[in-house]
Scaffold this active site. Structure first.
Site, PDB file in Angstrom:
ATOM      1  CG  ASP A  99      -0.102   0.059   2.511  1.00 38.82           C
ATOM      2  OD1 ASP A  99       0.872  -0.710   2.712  1.00 38.82           O
ATOM      3  OD2 ASP A  99      -0.610   0.801   3.421  1.00 38.82           O
ATOM      4  CG  ASP A 130       7.111   4.332   1.991  1.00 37.44           C
ATOM      5  OD1 ASP A 130       6.914   3.086   2.467  1.00 37.44           O
ATOM      6  OD2 ASP A 130       6.852   5.253   2.609  1.00 37.44           O
ATOM      7  CD  GLU A 163       4.147   1.177   7.063  1.00 36.39           C
ATOM      8  OE1 GLU A 163       4.951   1.643   8.011  1.00 36.39           O
ATOM      9  OE2 GLU A 163       3.958   2.244   6.042  1.00 36.39           O
ATOM     10  CD  GLU A 164       2.813   4.231   3.742  1.00 31.66           C
ATOM     11  OE1 GLU A 164       3.081   5.109   4.932  1.00 31.66           O
ATOM     12  OE2 GLU A 164       3.983   4.199   3.119  1.00 31.66           O
ATOM     13  CG  HIS A 427       5.059   9.393   3.871  1.00 32.90           C
ATOM     14  ND1 HIS A 427       4.650   9.230   5.172  1.00 32.90           N
ATOM     15  CD2 HIS A 427       5.358   7.953   3.329  1.00 32.90           C
ATOM     16  CE1 HIS A 427       4.800   7.803   5.409  1.00 32.90           C
ATOM     17  NE2 HIS A 427       5.349   7.172   4.478  1.00 32.90           N
TER      18      HIS A 427
HETATM   19 ZN   LIG Z   1       6.928   2.209   4.171  1.00 35.35          ZN
END
Ligand SMILES: [Zn+2]
Length: 454
Positions: A99, A130, A163-164, A427
């Site tokens: 994700d 990421d 995870e996010e 991010h």
């Molecule tokens: Zn990550």
């Protein structure tokens, strides 16, 4: 060098598998698998299926896509897979997540967030680093090992889908699938390297305490002219209270919060100022090495404040206000203890006897690695892949699931490795992957898995 492995066959194998890995990574990046509930969750099913397809093309046949049902709701789809190696050898669990964060404002991107674009040796796009690169580092190692004759160890893969959003069903997942996840070594490919050309193991992470604080001084609002003077308004009182949280140097001044300073690397002040965009003339806060201020000392920030907005303000004494504190807890300290120390400080320091009360709280554990032989083996693999000495680093943020892994599998040796570098901008807009570092990460993991069998 303790391990004189001939690297030529490894390099040849990586070169052979790299084009396929690169195109699989790009396919995965094109799926906007944002786990935040405001986004289309069908994309997560698509990316989970894509990961399954990629694993099937890597000699893995035992693959499940699991969305765990828990009391608090249904988890996002995770991939749990296993591929056996030689009988009696160790099992290595490879973790990454499929994700991603929301793309954010389009204006912060120079290219389309979900269309991978290569520029100057970097691949741009949400999730290129990421953590879709983490997924493909694991896959790349499997394929390279196949090209060299097969897996030297048994491998399980856990590719998480939430995870996010803070891994809400992670602990339940670990318990529900304990047997399948059980491993001698766990490799978490979701962190960063110190800089391009210098590989790292992440050996500490700070924990987190989130705390909502309300300050009340009056039971109703009052005319500030008629009554101003004998009682201070709630915002002034709250500001005085907030000011007690740091000392004159800007170091956290809450009794009972611990920290330490033994960073292996030096983070030059000029570099930090440039990286953070610190305004000219603004002085740095805290004491000790800069790396320790970021990684192994507590940090405390006000991240939200509710009071009367300026636009609607009037000549009124504000009776009550509310703010949110974010405390980063040093590795080695229990966040529940840190929470107690913080609330005690706030109550004890309430100016003029103001009422201080607490709303919702959030606790995330810190992580401190304990040195193992497996870490030495990993550092050697990193050194060989990068042809540079690796450094141990901390990360100031929290990855709460690492402490959860250590909790549920206390026997497993955990390695936190990186695919990011300081320019990755995970991010944020313009997230990117350094492609040469990506290759080195795959090479390092291939060497590591080979040596773990020895
Ligand atoms: Zn990550």
């Amino acid at each position: 060098m303790e391990n004189m492995t001939d690297l030529a066959p490894f390099n040849a194998a990586i070169d052979a598998v790299l084009p396929g890995i690169r195109s699989d990574l790009e396919d995965l990046v094109r799926i906007p698998s944002v786990s935040s509930p405001a986004f289309d969750q069908a994309e997560l099913d698509r990316s989970a299926s894509k990961v399954k397809e990629i694993l099937e093309a890597s000699g893995v046949s035992d693959i499940d896509i699991i969305s765990l049902e828990t009391e608090t709701g249904r988890g996002r789809p995770a991939i749990l897979a296993h591929r056996p190696g030689p009988e009696g050898g160790p099992t290595v669990l490879l973790y990454a997540h499929h994700d991603v964060q929301p793309p954010g404002d389009r204006s912060t991107w120079d290219t389309e967030p979900f269309e991978p674009v290569e520029k100057d040796g970097r691949l741009y796009g949400r999730g290129t680093a990421d953590d879709k690169a983490g997924v493909l580092v694991h896959v790349g190692a499997l394929r390279a090992l196949d090209a060299m004759g097969g897996l030297p160890v048994s491998v399980s893969l856990f590719i998480e889908g939430e995870e996010e959003i803070g891994s809400p069903t992670f602990v339940d997942f670990l318990h529900a699938h304990r047997e399948q996840l059980k491993a001698d070594v766990i490799v978490v490919a979701d962190s960063t390297n110190w800089k391009v050309g210098i590989p790292s193991l992440t050996t500490s992470l700070r924990g987190l305490v989130g705390l909502e604080v309300t300050v009340d001084v009056l039971d109703h609002a009052l005319h500030s002219g008629m009554y101003g003077g004998p009682v201070l308004d709630a915002v002034t009182v709250a500001s005085r209270l907030i000011a007690t949280l740091h000392d004159e140097d800007g170091a956290v001044a809450v009794d009972g919060l611990h920290g330490y300073d033994r960073a292996q690397v030096d983070y030059p002040e000029g570099q930090l100022r440039a990286d953070m965009g610190v305004l000219e003339g603004v002085e740095l806060a805290g004491r000790g090495s800069i790396a320790s201020r970021l990684w192994t000392q507590p940090a405390l920030a006000v991240i939200g404040f509710d009071a009367t907005p300026v636009e609607t303000s009037s000549n009124t004494l504000i009776p009550s206000c509310r703010f949110e504190l974010s405390l980063r807890v040093a590795p080695g300290q229990d966040p529940a203890d840190a929470h107690d120390a913080l609330t005690k400080h706030l109550v004890d320091h309430a100016p003029f006897g103001a009422r201080v009360s607490f709303g919702g709280r959030e606790l995330g554990p810190a992580f401190q690695a304990v040195e193992t032989d497996v870490m030495k083996t990993a550092r050697q693999a990193l050194a060989d892949a990068w042809q540079a000495e690796p450094v141990d680093i901390g990360v100031g943020g929290s990855i709460p699931f690492i402490a959860d892994l250590a909790d549920v599998f206390p026997e497993a040796k955990i390695l936190v490795t990186g695919i990011e570098d300081p320019d990755t901008r995970a991010h944020a807009g313009n997230e990117s992957l350094h492609l040469e570092e990506f290759r080195r990460a795959i090479l390092a993991e291939t060497i590591l898995l080979t040596r773990l069998a020895e």
